[in-house]
Motif scaffolding. Structure first.
Motif, PDB file in Angstrom:
ATOM      1  N   GLN A   1       0.708  -1.142   0.074  1.00  0.00           N
ATOM      2  CA  GLN A   1       0.025  -0.079   0.045  1.00  0.00           C
ATOM      3  C   GLN A   1       0.723   1.444  -0.022  1.00  0.00           C
ATOM      4  O   GLN A   1       1.853   1.333   0.619  1.00  0.00           O
ATOM      5  CB  GLN A   1      -0.957   0.006   1.116  1.00  0.00           C
TER       6      GLN A   1
ATOM      7  N   HIS B   1      -3.701   0.875  -3.093  1.00  0.00           N
ATOM      8  CA  HIS B   1      -3.125  -0.273  -3.036  1.00  0.00           C
ATOM      9  C   HIS B   1      -2.237  -0.671  -4.330  1.00  0.00           C
ATOM     10  O   HIS B   1      -2.662  -0.192  -5.239  1.00  0.00           O
ATOM     11  CB  HIS B   1      -4.141  -1.311  -2.781  1.00  0.00           C
TER      12      HIS B   1
ATOM     13  N   ARG C   1      -3.024  -7.471   2.701  1.00  0.00           N
ATOM     14  CA  ARG C   1      -2.528  -6.232   1.929  1.00  0.00           C
ATOM     15  C   ARG C   1      -0.804  -6.669   1.845  1.00  0.00           C
ATOM     16  O   ARG C   1      -0.029  -5.691   1.334  1.00  0.00           O
ATOM     17  CB  ARG C   1      -2.597  -4.875   2.902  1.00  0.00           C
TER      18      ARG C   1
END
Length: 291
Positions: free
Chosen positions: A30, A36, A196
């Protein structure tokens, strides 16, 4: 301009705005601004919206059939045309007619594809001659998926989806289910339980079968209809989520197998039968028109 000249130039033609699938989607980081960092694979399918561009006698930008209750200036196709005018100082106008076939909010990229078709086609019809790289950069300001539709080839994508490398995945038959819900992309990317930090992979690893979508668990937990669609489709082939959904899809090695799944599923779902394609029909039409 005579009707013959209009036809020869592409004014009044039907121009395709194809759907896309994300054959894989990994979130590998990110940025400080919140965007992202992704790895994904885009492939087109032969389902399309269709756009017709009508010449006008002034510099106005309009829709032939505006969406009720939606200001034209917020429509992505109008925004794309206005952006192209602002960037180039073009004094021409256009009336845009949209034949909408792709479901909205399904993760198939319909709005982004419409905007890309506007950029690419008006660049030609208005005689602007901007290079594709410039059109892709303009498209990125409208939405992260717009550049792939301008690019026109199936691609391995990184960054926020704008760094593209042409690849050639198998062009298989596809069955797509559109669940009766609208998934908000922003909601999914803001979710605390979204992965993530997936490990980056190579194109070879994708080709060997690594094609997870990091959004699928988050979306399924929040949208029961998506989970149900994945389960229904999994009876016939491996079911996968495209982008953040809501559409789910499965690939089939033969048309017969795809049709069989389609015929069963259409009794209970909104279903599409399509073919994966690595070259955008928009690009194909442009090349035919320029020969």
């Amino acid at each position: 301009m005579t009707s013959r000249q209009i036809k020869q130039s592409g004014w009044g033609d039907k121009w395709p705005a194809p759907a896309k699938l994300n054959l894989m989607l990994r979130i590998v980081g990110q940025r400080p601004d919140g965007y992202h960092l992704l790895q994904t694979v885009f492939q087109f399918v032969d389902l399309c919206d269709w756009l017709i561009f009508h010449p006008v006698g002034d510099c106005s930008i309009s829709l032939k059939q505006p969406i009720p209750g939606v200001a034209e200036v917020t429509d992505l196709t109008v925004r794309a045309a206005m952006l192209l005018k602002a960037e180039t100082g073009c004094a021409q106008g256009v009336c845009i007619e949209v034949e909408k076939n792709l479901p909205m909010g399904g993760g198939l990229g319909g709005g982004s594809s419409d905007a890309a078709t506007v950029l690419v086609v008006l660049n030609q019809l208005w005689g602007l001659q901007l290079p594709i790289e410039k059109l892709m950069a303009l498209g990125l300001t409208l939405g992260a998926d717009v550049p792939i539709f301008v690019y026109g080839y199936a691609a391995w994508a990184e960054g926020v989806g704008e760094k593209l490398e042409k690849i050639e995945p198998l062009e298989q038959w596809v069955v797509i289910i559109k669940p009766d819900c609208h998934v908000e992309t922003r909601e999914i990317f803001l979710a605390n339980d979204l992965t993530r930090d997936s490990k980056s992979i190579t194109i070879a690893e994708f080709t060997a079968g690594q094609h997870q979508n990091d959004c699928v668990d988050v979306v399924s937990r929040r949208y029961q209809a998506v989970e149900n669609a994945l389960l229904a489709l999994s009876e016939f082939s491996e079911s996968r989520l495209t982008g953040t959904g809501a559409c789910v899809f499965a690939q089939f090695a033969s048309r017969e197998a795809a049709v069989n799944a389609y015929e069963v599923l259409k009794k209970s779902w909104q279903v599409y039968l399509a073919k994966g394609i690595n070259k955008s029909p928009l690009l194909s039409k442009l090349e035919i028109g320029n020969t």
